[in-house]
Design a protein around this motif. Structure first.
Motif, PDB file in Angstrom:
ATOM      1  N   PRO A   3      39.305  37.844  53.114  1.00  0.00           N
ATOM      2  CA  PRO A   3      39.066  38.360  51.755  1.00  0.00           C
ATOM      3  C   PRO A   3      37.880  37.683  51.074  1.00  0.00           C
ATOM      4  O   PRO A   3      37.106  38.343  50.366  1.00  0.00           O
ATOM      5  N   ALA A   4      37.734  36.371  51.279  1.00  0.00           N
ATOM      6  CA  ALA A   4      36.614  35.652  50.663  1.00  0.00           C
ATOM      7  C   ALA A   4      35.280  36.165  51.204  1.00  0.00           C
ATOM      8  O   ALA A   4      34.311  36.348  50.436  1.00  0.00           O
ATOM      9  N   GLU A   5      35.217  36.398  52.517  1.00  0.00           N
ATOM     10  CA  GLU A   5      33.987  36.916  53.108  1.00  0.00           C
ATOM     11  C   GLU A   5      33.701  38.324  52.620  1.00  0.00           C
ATOM     12  O   GLU A   5      32.538  38.686  52.373  1.00  0.00           O
ATOM     13  N   LEU A   6      34.745  39.123  52.463  1.00  0.00           N
ATOM     14  CA  LEU A   6      34.579  40.483  51.961  1.00  0.00           C
ATOM     15  C   LEU A   6      34.001  40.472  50.548  1.00  0.00           C
ATOM     16  O   LEU A   6      33.117  41.273  50.215  1.00  0.00           O
ATOM     17  N   ILE A   7      34.490  39.553  49.708  1.00  0.00           N
ATOM     18  CA  ILE A   7      33.979  39.432  48.343  1.00  0.00           C
ATOM     19  C   ILE A   7      32.510  39.017  48.353  1.00  0.00           C
ATOM     20  O   ILE A   7      31.682  39.539  47.585  1.00  0.00           O
ATOM     21  N   LEU A   8      32.159  38.077  49.248  1.00  0.00           N
ATOM     22  CA  LEU A   8      30.773  37.628  49.355  1.00  0.00           C
ATOM     23  C   LEU A   8      29.854  38.768  49.777  1.00  0.00           C
ATOM     24  O   LEU A   8      28.751  38.939  49.227  1.00  0.00           O
ATOM     25  N   VAL A   9      30.272  39.560  50.759  1.00  0.00           N
ATOM     26  CA  VAL A   9      29.473  40.695  51.205  1.00  0.00           C
ATOM     27  C   VAL A   9      29.287  41.695  50.065  1.00  0.00           C
ATOM     28  O   VAL A   9      28.176  42.191  49.814  1.00  0.00           O
ATOM     29  N   ALA A  10      30.378  41.991  49.343  1.00  0.00           N
ATOM     30  CA  ALA A  10      30.296  42.926  48.219  1.00  0.00           C
ATOM     31  C   ALA A  10      29.340  42.410  47.142  1.00  0.00           C
ATOM     32  O   ALA A  10      28.570  43.185  46.552  1.00  0.00           O
ATOM     33  N   ALA A  11      29.369  41.090  46.901  1.00  0.00           N
ATOM     34  CA  ALA A  11      28.474  40.502  45.906  1.00  0.00           C
ATOM     35  C   ALA A  11      27.009  40.631  46.341  1.00  0.00           C
ATOM     36  O   ALA A  11      26.130  40.933  45.518  1.00  0.00           O
ATOM     37  N   CYS A  12      26.748  40.398  47.626  1.00  0.00           N
ATOM     38  CA  CYS A  12      25.384  40.536  48.148  1.00  0.00           C
ATOM     39  C   CYS A  12      24.884  41.976  48.006  1.00  0.00           C
ATOM     40  O   CYS A  12      23.742  42.223  47.601  1.00  0.00           O
ATOM     41  N   LEU A  13      25.765  42.928  48.335  1.00  0.00           N
ATOM     42  CA  LEU A  13      25.391  44.340  48.223  1.00  0.00           C
ATOM     43  C   LEU A  13      25.186  44.744  46.766  1.00  0.00           C
ATOM     44  O   LEU A  13      24.276  45.512  46.447  1.00  0.00           O
ATOM     45  N   ALA A  14      26.036  44.224  45.876  1.00  0.00           N
ATOM     46  CA  ALA A  14      25.884  44.516  44.453  1.00  0.00           C
ATOM     47  C   ALA A  14      24.547  43.998  43.935  1.00  0.00           C
ATOM     48  O   ALA A  14      23.852  44.682  43.171  1.00  0.00           O
TER      49      ALA A  14
END
Length: 246
Positions: A3-14
């Motif tokens: 979940p933490a990695e998923l949040i990081l990826v979403a933040a990068c894409l945002a």
């Protein structure tokens, strides 16, 4: 993926979506170094495949009336697709550390050039003659690292294109190049059905945050916003260098 990695990826894409909304180009310039610093370059390139294709296809259609006349744009774009196919082969054979170095050096070169020569221009006649070699070089860099901006955006900036014409041109270039890159990635086993679904999901945060980028651009002067992005890119490139060399 945790979940933490998923949040990081979403933040990068945002963050990439914000840059895309503010400037009309450049989501991979921010998102790929950020994701590569967390995971690796191959992962970052694959995740950005669908967002690159669809967001630029939308912009190419939206600004279609601003496209420069003649064959220049299409020659530049097709050359980019050829270069991307060559660069994708490089992506497949090089190790992650070397790819990280390519991304880091490319981003630092882009930042350095923008700071050193912000007003550099190429005469339009000469610039059009350079379209095919510039497209191939930018495409190769895109295929190998997921980022063509050090060449493609610098080249178009140097032509002194008006903003809407610039967006129309770079959007067609990215669309054609991305469309050619997907089969190349698939043939080398880098893109699979699962990874394409992941890339399609990545479109959501990019699209969701593009309007925010547009609003930010309205409140900040272009020069201030540009400098903030350059500082952030330099920091990301420095991290990639440190990870690859240490």
């Amino acid at each position: 993926m945790t979940p933490a990695e998923l949040i990081l990826v979403a933040a990068c894409l945002a963050a990439g979506g914000i840059l895309k909304g503010a400037t009309g180009a450049g989501a991979p310039v921010l998102a790929i170094p950020a994701m590569a610093a967390i995971f690796d370059v191959k992962f970052a390139v694959v995740v950005m495949v669908v967002p690159n294709l669809l967001t630029n296809l939308f912009q190419a259609w939206r600004f279609r009336r601003e496209r420069p006349p003649g064959a220049f744009v299409w020659l530049f774009a097709v050359a980019g697709a050829i270069g991307a196919a060559l660069g994708t082969w490089i992506l497949a054979v090089l190790d992650p550390e070397t790819l990280s170095l390519i991304v880091a050096v490319s981003v630092l070169g882009y930042v350095g050039f923008r700071l050193a020569r912000p007003d550099w221009r190429i005469p339009l006649g000469l610039g059009k003659k350079l379209g095919v070699p510039a497209g191939i070089a930018a495409g190769m860099l895109q295929g190998a690292s997921g980022i063509s901006a050090p060449i493609s955006i610098s080249y178009l900036n140097a032509l002194g294109l008006e903003r809407r014409t610039f967006i129309a041109t770079i959007s067609i270039f990215f669309t054609v190049m991305s469309a050619g890159q997907i089969p190349a990635l698939s043939s080398l086993g880098i893109v699979t059905g699962h990874s394409l679904l992941l890339s399609l999901a990545a479109l959501v945060p990019v699209l969701a945050f593009m309007p925010i980028g547009s609003k930010i651009a309205e409140r900040l002067s272009p020069k201030v916003f540009d400098r903030v992005i350059l500082v952030l890119l330099a920091g990301l490139a420095a991290k990639l260098l440190a990870d690859a060399l240490l």
